[in-house]
Design a protein around this motif. Structure first.
Motif, PDB file in Angstrom:
ATOM      1  N   ALA A 226       0.863  -1.176   0.000  1.00  0.00           N
ATOM      2  CA  ALA A 226       0.000   0.000   0.000  1.00  0.00           C
ATOM      3  C   ALA A 226       0.902   1.228   0.000  1.00  0.00           C
ATOM      4  O   ALA A 226       2.113   1.126   0.200  1.00  0.00           O
ATOM      5  CB  ALA A 226      -0.904  -0.002   1.232  1.00  0.00           C
ATOM      6  N   CYS A 227       0.310   2.409  -0.232  1.00  0.00           N
ATOM      7  CA  CYS A 227       1.123   3.618  -0.265  1.00  0.00           C
ATOM      8  C   CYS A 227       0.274   4.805   0.159  1.00  0.00           C
ATOM      9  O   CYS A 227      -0.829   4.636   0.688  1.00  0.00           O
ATOM     10  CB  CYS A 227       1.708   3.809  -1.664  1.00  0.00           C
ATOM     11  N   GLN A 228       0.777   6.036  -0.077  1.00  0.00           N
ATOM     12  CA  GLN A 228       0.050   7.230   0.336  1.00  0.00           C
ATOM     13  C   GLN A 228      -1.351   7.234  -0.276  1.00  0.00           C
ATOM     14  O   GLN A 228      -1.530   6.987  -1.447  1.00  0.00           O
ATOM     15  CB  GLN A 228       0.773   8.500  -0.094  1.00  0.00           C
ATOM     16  N   GLY A 229      -2.340   7.531   0.542  1.00  0.00           N
ATOM     17  CA  GLY A 229      -3.703   7.600   0.065  1.00  0.00           C
ATOM     18  C   GLY A 229      -4.479   6.318   0.221  1.00  0.00           C
ATOM     19  O   GLY A 229      -5.669   6.274  -0.062  1.00  0.00           O
ATOM     20  N   ASP A 230      -3.810   5.244   0.635  1.00  0.00           N
ATOM     21  CA  ASP A 230      -4.491   3.962   0.811  1.00  0.00           C
ATOM     22  C   ASP A 230      -4.933   3.737   2.252  1.00  0.00           C
ATOM     23  O   ASP A 230      -5.577   2.729   2.549  1.00  0.00           O
ATOM     24  CB  ASP A 230      -3.569   2.809   0.391  1.00  0.00           C
ATOM     25  N   SER A 231      -4.589   4.636   3.156  1.00  0.00           N
ATOM     26  CA  SER A 231      -4.893   4.449   4.577  1.00  0.00           C
ATOM     27  C   SER A 231      -6.341   4.056   4.813  1.00  0.00           C
ATOM     28  O   SER A 231      -7.260   4.593   4.191  1.00  0.00           O
ATOM     29  CB  SER A 231      -4.621   5.734   5.354  1.00  0.00           C
ATOM     30  N   GLY A 232      -6.523   3.127   5.743  1.00  0.00           N
ATOM     31  CA  GLY A 232      -7.854   2.684   6.103  1.00  0.00           C
ATOM     32  C   GLY A 232      -8.425   1.645   5.169  1.00  0.00           C
ATOM     33  O   GLY A 232      -9.469   1.053   5.451  1.00  0.00           O
ATOM     34  N   GLY A 233      -7.753   1.406   4.040  1.00  0.00           N
ATOM     35  CA  GLY A 233      -8.235   0.432   3.073  1.00  0.00           C
ATOM     36  C   GLY A 233      -8.096  -0.997   3.575  1.00  0.00           C
ATOM     37  O   GLY A 233      -7.292  -1.292   4.459  1.00  0.00           O
TER      38      GLY A 233
END
Length: 276
Positions: A226-233
């Protein structure tokens, strides 16, 4: 040494034209404008539990205001990362237009629905310093279809066994260099042992892995993460939700796997008070 990255929105803040929005310092959590590293496009119809968090007033309309991901665990409940609701991400005054985008693979399409968030619950045990307990629950103003709901992997579930094949979903950074996509993507990863995660993150500048509320997954050779902007996914294995994108050192780096919120830590009869 690379500093640990809490995978929250950075790119969407930079994209918005609002002068009052200050971009987050890099690196930060994996929250908003990123795409899964080493992933491929997937259809939300096959993964309806994967949803996007949106605030157009905070992040603009280019990507429908997407800044984090989440997973549907009941018709009116979505779980996400606690740091997605922090002042660092949403601003000191928060946002009034927080919505969950469901049933939409392409953020700029008109498919699916955008549901108003009626209430939020942030784990009182969450630590923004260590990222331990990185979980929040959103209560929706109207119910999503029951078919969107994904089951939770509780304590002792075989899905947590080291070596288990898993998949992470998100709309985040595909390269780790700000190459944002607007379509849902998924990347294959492998559940790693607590020992491997502790060696990767022993408590130095790379961060500290705390197995009680964290789970580690990735590709030790690098290339899938995962990377930036994927948090909580969602991180999914055996058809069940086992984790939520939380933090990591870099994106897709060899021997620096992604760290996820361990869902089993919040499933009854856990002592945590999460309403799951």
């Amino acid at each position: 040494m690379r500093r640990p990255t809490v995978r929250a929105l950075r790119g969407a803040l930079a994209l918005t034209a609002a002068a009052t929005v200050v971009p987050l310092a890099a690196p930060v959590p994996a929250a908003a404008d990123s795409v899964v590293i080493g992933g491929t496009p997937v259809s939300v119809e096959n993964h309806p539990y994967a949803v996007a968090l949106s605030s157009r007033t905070r992040f603009g309309g280019t990507r429908a205001g997407q800044f984090c991901g989440g997973a549907v665990v009941a018709p009116t409940k979505v779980v996400t990362a606690a740091h997605c609701l922090s002042k660092e991400v949403l601003g000191a005054n928060g946002v009034r237009d927080l919505k969950v985008i469901a049933g939409r693979s392409q953020l700029r399409s008109g498919k699916g629905q955008e549901v108003v968030v009626r209430d939020t619950w942030v784990n009182p045990g969450y630590s923004p310093v260590t990222n331990a307990g990185d979980l929040a629950v959103l209560t929706l103003a109207s119910a999503l279809p029951e078919s969107y709901v994904i089951g939770l992997a509780g304590p002792g579930d075989a899905a947590y066994a080291p070596g288990t094949a898993a998949a992470v979903f998100g709309w985040g950074d595909t390269s780790g260099r700000g190459s944002y996509a607007a379509s849902l993507r998924s990347a294959p990863v492998q559940v790693l042992s607590d020992g491997a995660c502790e060696r990767a993150y022993p408590g130095n500048s790379e961060g500290e892995y705390l197995g009680a509320t964290m789970l580690c997954a990735g590709d030790l050779r690098g290339g899938h993460d995962a990377c930036q902007g994927d948090s909580g996914g969602p991180l999914v294995a055996h058809g069940r939700l086992i984790g939520l994108v939380s933090w990591g050192s870099g994106c897709g780096q060899a021997e620096s796997p992604g760290v996820y919120t361990r869902i089993s830590a919040f499933v009854a009869p856990s002592r945590n008070a999460a309403p799951l």
